[in-house]
Scaffold this motif. Structure first.
Motif, PDB file in Angstrom:
ATOM      1  N   TYR A   5       0.877  -1.167   0.000  1.00 53.08           N
ATOM      2  CA  TYR A   5       0.000   0.000   0.000  1.00 53.08           C
ATOM      3  C   TYR A   5       0.911   1.213   0.000  1.00 53.08           C
ATOM      4  O   TYR A   5       1.682   1.419   0.933  1.00 53.08           O
ATOM      5  CB  TYR A   5      -0.916   0.024   1.231  1.00 53.08           C
ATOM      6  CG  TYR A   5      -2.104   0.934   1.033  1.00 53.08           C
ATOM      7  CD1 TYR A   5      -3.354   0.415   0.742  1.00 53.08           C
ATOM      8  CD2 TYR A   5      -1.967   2.320   1.106  1.00 53.08           C
ATOM      9  CE1 TYR A   5      -4.444   1.242   0.547  1.00 53.08           C
ATOM     10  CE2 TYR A   5      -3.054   3.147   0.903  1.00 53.08           C
ATOM     11  CZ  TYR A   5      -4.289   2.613   0.623  1.00 53.08           C
ATOM     12  OH  TYR A   5      -5.363   3.432   0.408  1.00 53.08           O
ATOM     13  N   HIS A  52      -8.397   6.132  -2.066  1.00 52.94           N
ATOM     14  CA  HIS A  52      -8.057   4.717  -2.188  1.00 52.94           C
ATOM     15  C   HIS A  52      -8.036   4.330  -3.663  1.00 52.94           C
ATOM     16  O   HIS A  52      -8.949   4.654  -4.406  1.00 52.94           O
ATOM     17  CB  HIS A  52      -9.050   3.825  -1.449  1.00 52.94           C
ATOM     18  CG  HIS A  52      -8.740   2.370  -1.577  1.00 52.94           C
ATOM     19  ND1 HIS A  52      -7.655   1.789  -0.968  1.00 52.94           N
ATOM     20  CD2 HIS A  52      -9.354   1.382  -2.271  1.00 52.94           C
ATOM     21  CE1 HIS A  52      -7.618   0.495  -1.267  1.00 52.94           C
ATOM     22  NE2 HIS A  52      -8.635   0.232  -2.056  1.00 52.94           N
ATOM     23  N   ARG A  54      -6.890   0.811  -6.219  1.00 53.81           N
ATOM     24  CA  ARG A  54      -6.535  -0.609  -6.236  1.00 53.81           C
ATOM     25  C   ARG A  54      -6.254  -1.020  -7.665  1.00 53.81           C
ATOM     26  O   ARG A  54      -7.025  -0.701  -8.571  1.00 53.81           O
ATOM     27  CB  ARG A  54      -7.675  -1.451  -5.676  1.00 53.81           C
ATOM     28  CG  ARG A  54      -7.361  -2.940  -5.587  1.00 53.81           C
ATOM     29  CD  ARG A  54      -8.577  -3.708  -5.053  1.00 53.81           C
ATOM     30  NE  ARG A  54      -8.259  -5.066  -4.701  1.00 53.81           N
ATOM     31  CZ  ARG A  54      -8.125  -6.064  -5.574  1.00 53.81           C
ATOM     32  NH1 ARG A  54      -8.267  -5.846  -6.869  1.00 53.81           N
ATOM     33  NH2 ARG A  54      -7.841  -7.287  -5.142  1.00 53.81           N
TER      34      ARG A  54
END
Length: 137
Positions: A5, A52, A54
């Motif tokens: 991350y 966020h 991904r």
């Protein structure tokens, strides 16, 4: 399962779009601070930052990230994202693309442990190691 991350200084979206192209990944999610509920509203001027993201890579790996608020951002240090490839020529292409606009710590080339290995810091400040292991390694 272990996944990296990463935190960026307001360059998460550009970085992930670049990595998708370079690494052959697919951006699965890109949530902006403005997408948060009203009780978690972004600070003024931070509405477009990424809270966020991904990305799925072809080998099943997942990379996640967000933009850290200025006072919470720290320059990455003490780690590298290690990317392993089977073909040394592919490794060199990916290494050169990751190093483009950044800096090379160790040029990509054959080593005693790898068909190809190199270290760089990309233009977004993230340290990378690209490795094409020797047979049996």
């Amino acid at each position: 399962m272990l996944n990296a991350y990463l935190f960026y200084q307001d360059t998460c979206e550009a970085a992930f779009n670049y990595y998708a192209k370079v690494l052959g990944g697919k951006v699965d999610a890109m949530m902006r601070a403005s997408d948060a509920p009203a009780d978690m509203a972004a600070a003024p001027g931070r509405e477009k930052t990424i809270m966020h993201a991904r990305m799925s890579l072809p080998d099943g790996s997942v990379l996640m990230a967000s933009d850290a608020p200025g006072e919470q951002f720290h320059k990455p240090q003490g780690f590298s994202i290690s990317f392993t490839v089977a073909d040394p020529a592919e490794g060199e292409r990916k290494f050169n693309a990751l190093a483009d606009g950044g800096s090379v710590t160790m040029p990509y080339g054959k080593t005693f442990w790898a068909k190809g290995f190199g270290m760089c810091v990309d233009k977004f400040g993230i340290p990378w190691m690209v490795n094409c292991p020797a047979d049996g390694m």
